[in-house]
Design an enzyme around this catalytic site. Structure first.
Site, PDB file in Angstrom:
ATOM      1  N   ASP A  46      11.791 -29.709  -9.663  1.00 55.57           N
ATOM      2  CA  ASP A  46      13.064 -30.327 -10.055  1.00 55.57           C
ATOM      3  C   ASP A  46      14.213 -29.329  -9.874  1.00 55.57           C
ATOM      4  O   ASP A  46      15.385 -29.679 -10.024  1.00 55.57           O
ATOM      5  CB  ASP A  46      13.018 -30.916 -11.473  1.00 55.57           C
ATOM      6  CG  ASP A  46      12.818 -29.872 -12.550  1.00 55.57           C
ATOM      7  OD1 ASP A  46      12.570 -28.686 -12.217  1.00 55.57           O
ATOM      8  OD2 ASP A  46      12.913 -30.236 -13.757  1.00 55.57           O
ATOM      9  N   ASP A  85       7.119 -32.642  -9.299  1.00 55.34           N
ATOM     10  CA  ASP A  85       7.589 -32.153 -10.605  1.00 55.34           C
ATOM     11  C   ASP A  85       8.263 -33.310 -11.346  1.00 55.34           C
ATOM     12  O   ASP A  85       9.232 -33.899 -10.838  1.00 55.34           O
ATOM     13  CB  ASP A  85       8.609 -31.028 -10.343  1.00 55.34           C
ATOM     14  CG  ASP A  85       8.753 -30.089 -11.525  1.00 55.34           C
ATOM     15  OD1 ASP A  85       8.006 -30.233 -12.501  1.00 55.34           O
ATOM     16  OD2 ASP A  85       9.616 -29.191 -11.433  1.00 55.34           O
ATOM     17  N   LYS A 115       3.442 -32.074 -12.073  1.00 55.50           N
ATOM     18  CA  LYS A 115       3.650 -30.991 -13.036  1.00 55.50           C
ATOM     19  C   LYS A 115       4.632 -31.478 -14.088  1.00 55.50           C
ATOM     20  O   LYS A 115       5.559 -32.235 -13.761  1.00 55.50           O
ATOM     21  CB  LYS A 115       4.215 -29.739 -12.339  1.00 55.50           C
ATOM     22  CG  LYS A 115       4.579 -28.632 -13.323  1.00 55.50           C
ATOM     23  CD  LYS A 115       5.021 -27.365 -12.629  1.00 55.50           C
ATOM     24  CE  LYS A 115       6.485 -27.315 -12.269  1.00 55.50           C
ATOM     25  NZ  LYS A 115       7.410 -27.468 -13.418  1.00 55.50           N
ATOM     26  N   GLU A 117       6.684 -30.149 -17.981  1.00 54.75           N
ATOM     27  CA  GLU A 117       6.991 -29.017 -18.855  1.00 54.75           C
ATOM     28  C   GLU A 117       6.610 -29.308 -20.309  1.00 54.75           C
ATOM     29  O   GLU A 117       6.786 -30.422 -20.783  1.00 54.75           O
ATOM     30  CB  GLU A 117       8.496 -28.708 -18.786  1.00 54.75           C
ATOM     31  CG  GLU A 117       8.974 -28.304 -17.400  1.00 54.75           C
ATOM     32  CD  GLU A 117      10.460 -27.963 -17.366  1.00 54.75           C
ATOM     33  OE1 GLU A 117      11.125 -27.963 -18.428  1.00 54.75           O
ATOM     34  OE2 GLU A 117      10.968 -27.700 -16.259  1.00 54.75           O
ATOM     35  N   GLU A 184       6.238 -19.378 -17.052  1.00 57.77           N
ATOM     36  CA  GLU A 184       7.549 -18.941 -16.568  1.00 57.77           C
ATOM     37  C   GLU A 184       8.241 -18.035 -17.587  1.00 57.77           C
ATOM     38  O   GLU A 184       8.374 -18.391 -18.774  1.00 57.77           O
ATOM     39  CB  GLU A 184       8.439 -20.166 -16.264  1.00 57.77           C
ATOM     40  CG  GLU A 184       9.840 -19.762 -15.792  1.00 57.77           C
ATOM     41  CD  GLU A 184      10.620 -20.887 -15.106  1.00 57.77           C
ATOM     42  OE1 GLU A 184      10.068 -21.981 -14.914  1.00 57.77           O
ATOM     43  OE2 GLU A 184      11.799 -20.637 -14.781  1.00 57.77           O
TER      44      GLU A 184
HETATM   45  O1  KIV Z   1      11.306 -26.714 -10.447  1.00 58.96           O
HETATM   46  C1  KIV Z   1      10.800 -25.650 -10.127  1.00 58.96           C
HETATM   47  O2  KIV Z   1      11.138 -25.045  -9.101  1.00 58.96           O
HETATM   48  C2  KIV Z   1       9.770 -25.083 -10.985  1.00 58.96           C
HETATM   49  C3  KIV Z   1       9.206 -23.753 -10.624  1.00 58.96           C
HETATM   50  C4  KIV Z   1      10.160 -22.677 -10.961  1.00 58.96           C
HETATM   51  C5  KIV Z   1       7.875 -23.513 -11.238  1.00 58.96           C
HETATM   52  O3  KIV Z   1       9.414 -25.684 -11.958  1.00 58.96           O
END
Ligand code: KIV
Length: 277
Positions: A46, A85, A115, A117, A184
């Site tokens: 994202d 994401d 993915k 968070e 992170e």
């Molecule tokens: O959105 C993104 O680029 C991320 C990475 C930094 C892991 O979540």
């Protein structure tokens, strides 16, 4: 390196055997290059919001934009595992919405995994996704979608209490069914403890060298985004300088008549030309 398609079980089996690589990719050319370079996982992050769409943060990018870019990345990838994401508010409001949106990444974007968070608070969503057959990568530490709660983009787990919560979150994500976890902006010793505490691979970004793999934002790595450069970034190229040089040279050539020349032009048979005159 084998040219065979990387699968989720391949990623899980790599723990303790070899270091994993992950890079963000947002379109066909970045995917082609990351894949050609042998990167294991291509994350349609994202971060697209900031480094490609010019937004202030990652909060405003939506599902449709993420799917659009995931489809392009997938078209440019033949070996790497493509991970979509999940954008802000695509999984937080309800389990049902989370599963539907995660499913869209696989059905419409053709990603192989998603993915999202968060730690304990997103485990119910992760369990439901995994039960629906959707592979999930977790992400803890500095989770940019919650930056307002953290009071900015700050290193996480800097005191014993916060570090213990991160270790606990990682274990809960593993129990919920995640196949790997992004760590992170976490102090390196804490990332080491997390890596040792779980059986699934940890993928670090600003989390030291003991993680099972590393991830970077493609535009940081190649030097194509310089609004800010986080401490954990290593710039391997300065592509923006090369592009700017090319743009200026083109402008100059056009203005001075050096471009185009006959080499870049098309001709017509002189007899045909005469007929028009
Ligand atoms: O959105 C993104 O680029 C991320 C990475 C930094 C892991 O979540």
């Amino acid at each position: 390196m084998s040219g065979e398609k990387i699968t989720v079980p391949d990623i899980m089996a790599a723990k303790g055997k070899r270091k994993l690589t992950m890079l963000t990719a947002y379109d066909y050319p970045t995917a082609l290059l990351a894949d050609k370079g042998g990167i294991d996982m291509l994350l349609v992050g994202d971060s697209l919001a900031m480094v490609v769409l010019g937004m202030e943060d990652t909060l405003s990018v939506g599902m449709d934009e993420m799917i659009h870019h995931t489809r392009a990345v997938k078209r440019g990838t033949s070996r790497g595992l493509v991970i979509g994401d999940m954008p802000f508010m695509s999984y937080q409001a309800s389990i049902e919405q989370a599963v539907i949106n995660a499913g869209r990444f696989l059905k419409e974007g053709r990603a192989q995994a998603v993915k999202l968070e968060g730690g304990a608070r997103v485990c119910p969503q992760i369990k439901a996704m995994v039960e629906s057959g959707i592979p999930v990568q977790g992400h803890i530490g500095l989770t940019p979608q919650s930056a307002a709660q953290f009071g900015g983009f700050k290193v996480q787990g800097k005191n014993a209490g916060a570090a213990k919560t991160l270790i606990e979150d990682a274990k809960l994500l593993e129990q919920a069914g995640c196949f790997s976890i992004v760590l992170e902006a976490i102090p390196a010793p804490i990332a080491t403890m997390i890596t040792e505490a779980v059986l699934i691979p940890t993928i670090g970004i600003g989390a030291g060298s003991a993680c099972d793999g590393q991830v970077l934002v493609m535009h940081d790595l190649i030097g194509l985004f310089d609004r800010f450069v986080p401490k954990f970034v290593k710039q391997y190229a300065k592509v923006s300088d090369i592009i700017l040089q090319a743009v200026k040279a083109y402008k100059n050539d056009v203005e001075t008549g050096r471009f185009p020349t006959m080499e870049q032009s098309f001709t017509i048979d002189t007899k045909e030309l005469e007929k028009i005159k």
